[in-house]
Scaffold this active site. Structure first.
Site, short mmCIF file in Angstrom:
data_model
loop_
_atom_site.label_atom_id
_atom_site.label_comp_id
_atom_site.label_asym_id
_atom_site.label_seq_id
_atom_site.Cartn_x
_atom_site.Cartn_y
_atom_site.Cartn_z
N ARG A 145 -27.84 116.28 -6.78
CA ARG A 145 -26.41 116.82 -7.42
C ARG A 145 -25.68 117.51 -6.23
NH1 ARG A 145 -26.26 119.54 -12.17
NH2 ARG A 145 -27.09 118.74 -13.67
N ASN A 188 -37.31 109.84 -14.08
CA ASN A 188 -37.07 110.74 -13.61
C ASN A 188 -37.79 112.10 -12.65
OD1 ASN A 188 -35.41 113.45 -13.13
ND2 ASN A 188 -33.68 112.31 -13.77
N ARG A 241 -29.90 121.15 -5.82
CA ARG A 241 -31.30 122.34 -5.63
C ARG A 241 -32.18 121.95 -6.42
NH1 ARG A 241 -29.40 122.39 -12.20
NH2 ARG A 241 -26.98 122.65 -11.53
N HIS A 255 -38.11 117.12 -12.11
CA HIS A 255 -38.31 118.68 -11.26
C HIS A 255 -39.98 118.30 -11.16
CE1 HIS A 255 -35.93 120.07 -13.90
NE2 HIS A 255 -35.79 119.02 -14.54
N THR A 293 -27.16 117.75 -16.91
CA THR A 293 -26.39 117.20 -17.76
C THR A 293 -25.81 117.80 -19.07
OG1 THR A 293 -26.80 115.33 -15.76
CG2 THR A 293 -24.88 114.96 -17.14
#
Ligand code: PXP
Length: 239
Positions: A45, A7, A49, A10, A101
């Site tokens: 999202r 993922n 963000r 970030h 989440t």
């Protein structure tokens, strides 16, 4: 061999801190895929963000067949997925103001019927669908009934266990659901909150195919670089 979905949300968080284009998501994806990561995971999202629509578009174009898009089960996100065609979509619950989440989908009757329709529409576009669920047998069965291809078992509680005894009990819940999901013909993923100290045990569960991990790997990459952080995680989960 258990696979890793990285993922990269970030990386976008860092990029957005200065409002520019660096660090580029595609550079992170290239490094990760080059090290043997199976898929690149991003969560679009509602508040955008970190990942933006244009990021999803670019990543899907540059890495066809490798993008796993996490999103809420809403008409807006269904349209985004159909437009950009990631290899797979993971439907997740999303609540305003949450830092990340918090758990699996609420598979009550109303949500399940909405999710079933979204899955059917995504299948028409050859997009595989995963449901992020809590490690509860009833939810695994419900997920199967929706027509989903994959279940991603939520490891948030396991990752936050207060002691070894609690962690062992939560790992057992994951183990039971992993076996059940495989018996029902579902692919089994797991993720959320996993890191270098607790991912190997989940990777070792019967039926487990892929761990989706983000924060821990990106955080470690600050100190040792992304390639090194990915390699260390791959070595751990492949053992
Ligand atoms: N799986 C799902 C469904 C998620 O929502 C997230 C967080 O976006 C992850 C895995 C990765 O979690 P973490 O960043 O804690 O590794």
């Amino acid at each position: 061999m258990v696979k890793l979905g990285l993922n990269i949300d970030h990386v976008a968080t860092l990029r957005n801190a200065r409002g520019g284009v660096e660090p580029k998501l595609e550079d992170a994806a290239r490094v990760a895929l080059g090290m043997g990561v199976e898929s690149i995971v991003t969560h679009l999202r509602h508040d955008r963000r970190h990942i933006k629509d244009a990021d999803v578009e670019r990543l899907c174009k540059l890495f066809p067949g490798r993008i796993h898009l996490e999103c809420a089960a809403t008409p807006e996100m269904e349209r985004v997925a159909i437009k950009y065609k990631p290899a797979s979509v993971c439907l997740v619950p999303e609540f305003e103001g949450e830092r990340t989440t918090r758990g699996g989908l609420n598979l009550n009757a109303a949500n399940t019927s909405r999710i079933k329709k979204i899955i059917a529409n995504l299948h028409k576009q050859n997009i595989a669908v995963s449901l992020f669920i809590n490690p509860v047998a009833a939810d695994v069965r419900t997920a199967k009934n929706t027509g989903a291809d994959i279940v991603e078992l939520c490891t948030a509680q396991y990752s936050e266990a207060k002691n070894k005894k609690e962690q062992a009990a939560l790992l057992e819940d994951l183990a039971v659901c992993s076996i059940l999901a495989r018996e029902l013909g579902l692919k089994v993923h797991a993720g959320h909150g996993l890191g270098y100290s607790n991912a190997a045990a989940v990777a070792g569960l019967d039926g487990m195919e892929c761990l989706n991990i983000g924060f821990a790997v990106i955080a470690k990459s600050v100190f040792i670089g992304l390639a090194g952080a990915v390699l260390e995680m791959l070595e751990l989960i492949r053992k």
